[in-house]
Each structure stands twice: as C-alpha cells, then as structure tokens.
Design an enzyme around this catalytic site. Structure first.
Site, PDB file in Angstrom:
ATOM      1  N   SER A 252       0.830  -1.197   0.000  1.00  0.00           N
ATOM      2  CA  SER A 252       0.000   0.000   0.000  1.00  0.00           C
ATOM      3  C   SER A 252       0.862   1.243   0.000  1.00  0.00           C
ATOM      4  CB  SER A 252      -0.944   0.017   1.208  1.00  0.00           C
ATOM      5  OG  SER A 252      -0.268   0.549   2.320  1.00  0.00           O
ATOM      6  N   LYS A 253       0.313   2.282  -0.559  1.00  0.00           N
ATOM      7  CA  LYS A 253       1.017   3.553  -0.624  1.00  0.00           C
ATOM      8  C   LYS A 253       1.314   4.042   0.800  1.00  0.00           C
ATOM      9  CE  LYS A 253       2.376   7.164  -3.087  1.00  0.00           C
ATOM     10  NZ  LYS A 253       3.471   7.062  -4.056  1.00  0.00           N
ATOM     11  N   ARG A 254       0.325   3.817   1.666  1.00  0.00           N
ATOM     12  CA  ARG A 254       0.466   4.285   3.045  1.00  0.00           C
ATOM     13  C   ARG A 254       1.670   3.647   3.736  1.00  0.00           C
ATOM     14  NH1 ARG A 254      -5.012   3.379   5.622  1.00  0.00           N
ATOM     15  NH2 ARG A 254      -5.679   3.410   3.463  1.00  0.00           N
ATOM     16  N   GLY A 256       4.278   3.132   2.356  1.00  0.00           N
ATOM     17  CA  GLY A 256       5.482   3.627   1.712  1.00  0.00           C
ATOM     18  C   GLY A 256       5.909   2.758   0.536  1.00  0.00           C
ATOM     19  N   ASP A 262       6.613   5.915  -9.035  1.00  0.00           N
ATOM     20  CA  ASP A 262       7.802   6.032  -8.177  1.00  0.00           C
ATOM     21  C   ASP A 262       8.951   5.245  -8.794  1.00  0.00           C
ATOM     22  OD1 ASP A 262       6.434   7.493  -6.252  1.00  0.00           O
ATOM     23  OD2 ASP A 262       5.808   5.702  -5.157  1.00  0.00           O
TER      24      ASP A 262
END
Ligand code: GLU
Length: 471
Positions: A252-254, A256, A262
């Site tokens: 998940s993006k959360r 990182g 990216d």
C-alpha cells in the site's frame, strides 16, 4: 466469441503494483486470444477521486506499452467508459430489478440503520440489513417516492441455500446465502455501488474474462445472483492472489510501497517492471525469466496463475532492470541514462561524459544509481573503506604495485590502450598478477574494490588525479 478483458481502475491518483499486475494479466489474455483490452474508469466513489488521475492511468498504460482498444478516449460503441457518466444506465437496470422482485426500495434513515448496526454489534454479529423495507406495500412505496423521501435500492438476497461461484483458479466455491447482505445497488445520490456497477458494465461491455483481486472472490456470489436475476451469461472469473510487500503485508502507498510512477522516476524501465510483475503470481511452463512483450503474450497461460500470494522483491526487480539496461543499444541507453545523471559536467567533454556513462551500462540496477556510482569521478578526496584498507595492508607488494604503476603512467600518451600497457608493464616488472595487480591500482585510484574496466576507469579519472591519489 471474441475475448474482451477490461482494466477497471478507480482514479485515486497512483497506480500501485498490485493494480498494474492485474492490468498486465488482463492485457496478456486479451492479446493472446486476439481480443480487446478495454479501459473502464470506476469513479463511483467520488470521495476518493483525485484530479488528473485518468491522465495518469493513460500515461502508465502507455509507458508499459499497452494498446488500449477501447476506453474513454476511443469509444467503440460500448461507452461511456467512465462510470459516473453511466448513472442513467444503472438507474434503469436497478429499477428493472425492482420490477422483477429481485430488488427493493429502502427508505431507512441513517438513524434506523445505526440502531440496527448497534444491535448487531451488541450480539457480536456482522451487520446484515434486516430487510424491513422489502415488506413495504406498493401504496407505501409510492407514497414515500411521491413525498421525495431519499431512498436506496437494495438487492433482495435469498435467505437459504447456497450460491456457487466458479473461478478459473480457485475452482468451485460455495457461499451460504444466509450470510449475504441485502446490499445497496443504487445509493441515495443516484450513484451505483461498485458491486452493482461492475456487473452491469461487464455485461453491457460484453466482457468475457473478469480478472481481479482475490478480495472480490466472496463478493462474487452476489454478482452471480445479479447475473441470474437478469438472465445474463456470466463471464469467466479469474481471481488473482494478492501481491504482498517485502514485509509480508498488503502493498500500500500508506506503507510507503512504491507505485509504478515512483519506480519509473527512480529509473526502472517500464518493460522490465512489466516483465517482473508478470511473473508475480504467474509462472510460464519453462524457466525462462526475461520475456519481450510478444513472448509474454504467446507464453501467457491463465491456467498457470497461482493460488497463493506472491511477494514483491525489489532485489529481483533490480535484477530484471539490470538485464534490460545491459541489453539496450548504446545510443538508446545514453538518451535514457542522461535523464537521471545530474552531476555537474560543465568542464567535461561530451565524449568523456558518454564514455563514463557507457562504462557503467553493465553495472547499473536503476537509473538514479548513476550519480552514486560515479561519485569518485567528481570528488577530490576519495574515501577508502575498511575492507579496501585491509586489502592494502595485507601484502607489502600492494605498495610496490601502485608506485610502479604511478611511474609507468607519468609519461604515456593518455588513452585506454596505453594504460593497459602500463598495467602490463607493472605485471612483468614486479611479477604480480590477478587480484594483487589490479586491486591496489583500483583501490588507490577509485577508492573502490569493484567497478567497471580498470583502464577505462583510470582513463576517465584523468592522469593528474590518478597520480595524486596513487601518491
Ligand atoms: N475498481 C476496482 C478496483 O480498483 C476494480 C475491481 C475489478 O476489476 O472488478 O479495485
């Protein structure tokens, strides 16, 4: 029947690796069967929408080399392909279900629903809507509608029996109807829920294969009941297990975890990312690892998709990227790597810069690494690490080698052949070879124990700096 697959992202701003992996499988399947790959934007949850996200999805798919046969920008008669533009369609089908007795208007207020929820909580039971509005009389419904009382439309679930879901990967799965909630199909703002819209769209867009995350597998019983209520043919379901992060948690993006963009910005080549991701949860029959897009298409076999989750491993991705960098033609490589190379080269010739970048072509894992790897070509003082120092102290010959090499290069013509000659002279003069010959020169000149060809490295650092460092 023509195969039609769809990629149906929600425009939430970035594309994470798991989403992209699903898109890859959908794309490969469509291409393998000469079918169509369709892009559909699932934006019914408008609170999560991020501006510009659709462009972003296009950009990602384009970078990955996916040709979109149909989508918001190229309607082939099945559009609109953006769910928020299809509200009227969902309304019509929801009302049709009400007529068929498979759905009903629900006028329950937020408070009533909260009370039901609290009651379920107190009994440690999952909340299921109790179906009270399904028992309203025709007159009452008409009266409420005339009064303009806000409503949702709910699916009427069977309360007994089982619904069978058939999946290409997981086989037949039986779901007890008693656990199925009378889920909302159409919200009070007129937007459909995902659970309703995906069925309507997949049917109207004639999708033959639905590939999506395993988290939707249990929900599929509800979708099947909708297909059956309309009398529509179901698509082939292919649920794919999750891609886990390196820590074993869901990506998940959360957390990182890197998104496609990216990675792209770090200097990972889209074709390498696609190649790597295609092997997360799918395995070809042979043990080949590096595939061109055409090879992926011809080798892809949906029945070889794995039941268990796979783990994202950045080291493995770097290995793929490294292969793709190594295999690039020089010209293409130089154009590409210059996007990531930010060192000040105003006092260097174009020839010098290109040569420097080229000697690292076989050593790079990703684009941005180039600045770090080339550091010792740009700093005055180099740091020699402990391991290198130990090596230098391990044999008195190391000093003799560097001294002798220093003398050898003082007056030579400055080119790679002459430098190689100088190294050879040191070898003959001191009767040393292998590690003991190369390593002291490399360490003293570049500070490192490993790197590109020694003579190339020496040549690019330049005579004065090399002599200064050797001394
Ligand atoms: N919009 C859903 C998602 O992004 C798509 C799921 C599906 O492919 O049906 O997870």
């Amino acid at each position: 029947m023509k195969v039609r697959t769809r990629f149906a992202p929600s425009p939430t701003g970035y594309m994470h690796i798991g989403n992209l992996r699903t898109a890859i499988f959908e794309y490969l399947l469509a291409r393998k069967y000469d079918g169509s790959f369709i892009l559909r934007i699932e934006d019914t949850d408008q609170t999560r929408e991020v501006e510009g996200a659709i462009d972003f999805i296009y950009k990602t798919l384009e970078l990955c080399g996916f040709k979109i046969d149909e989508g918001p920008n190229n309607d082939k008669g099945y559009g609109p392909y953006i769910q928020s533009e299809r509200k009227e369609i969902y309304k019509k089908y929801a009302e049709e279900l009400v007529e068929k007795g498979k759905a009903y208007y629900c006028f329950c207020s937020e408070e009533e629903l909260n009370t039901m929820r609290e009651r379920a909580n107190a009994r440690h039971k999952p909340f299921l809507y109790d179906g009270r509005c399904s028992r309203l009389s025709k007159e009452k419904i008409k009266e409420n509608l005339d009064k303009g009382i806000p409503y949702v439309i709910r699916q009427k679930m069977p309360k007994t029996g089982v619904t069978v879901v058939e999946d290409l990967i997981y086989g037949k799965i039986k779901i007890d109807n008693s656990i199925l909630d009378d889920q909302i199909l159409l919200k009070s703002d007129g937007f459909p829920t995902y659970n309703f819209a995906n069925v309507i769209d997949d049917h109207l867009m004639e999708i033959t294969h639905v590939i999506r995350g395993k988290e939707y597998l249990d929900q599929t019983a509800k979708y099947n009941l909708l297909y059956e209520a309309f009398g529509w043919e179901k698509p082939t379901y292919i649920h794919v297990a999750m891609v886990l992060g390196e820590d074993g948690n869901k990506l998940s993006k959360r957390n990182g975890d890197a998104s496609f963009m990216d990675l792209y910005n770090e200097g990972y080549i889209p074709a390498a990312i696609v190649n790597y991701l295609s092997l997360l949860g799918w395995s070809p029959a042979s043990n080949q690892e590096v595939f061109t897009m055409d090879e992926l298409i011809s080798n892809f076999d949906e029945s070889r998709i794995s039941k268990s989750s796979s783990q994202y491993d950045v080291k493995k991705l770097q290995w793929f990227n490294h292969q793709y960098i190594k295999n690039m033609p020089d010209e293409e490589y130089l154009n590409w790597i210059k996007k990531y190379f930010t060192r000040d080269v105003s006092d260097k010739s174009g020839y010098w810069v290109d040569k420097l970048l080229l000697i690292y072509k076989d050593h790079l894992n990703y684009g941005k690494e180039i600045d770090t790897l080339t550091e010792n070509f740009f700093v005055k003082d180099i740091n020699i690490d402990e391991e290198a120092k130990e090596f230098m102290a391990s044999d008195p010959k190391t000093l003799e080698v560097t001294e002798c090499f220093c003398k050898e290069i003082e007056n030579i013509e400055w080119n790679v052949d002459a430098i190689n000659n100088a190294i050879n002279n040191v070898k003959n003069n001191l009767n040393v070879k292998g590690k003991l010959l190369y390593m002291p020169i490399r360490i003293k000149a570049s500070g490192l124990m490993h790197g590109p060809e020694l003579a190339d490295t020496i040549y690019l650092i330049g005579r004065d700096t090399v002599i200064e460092r050797l001394k």
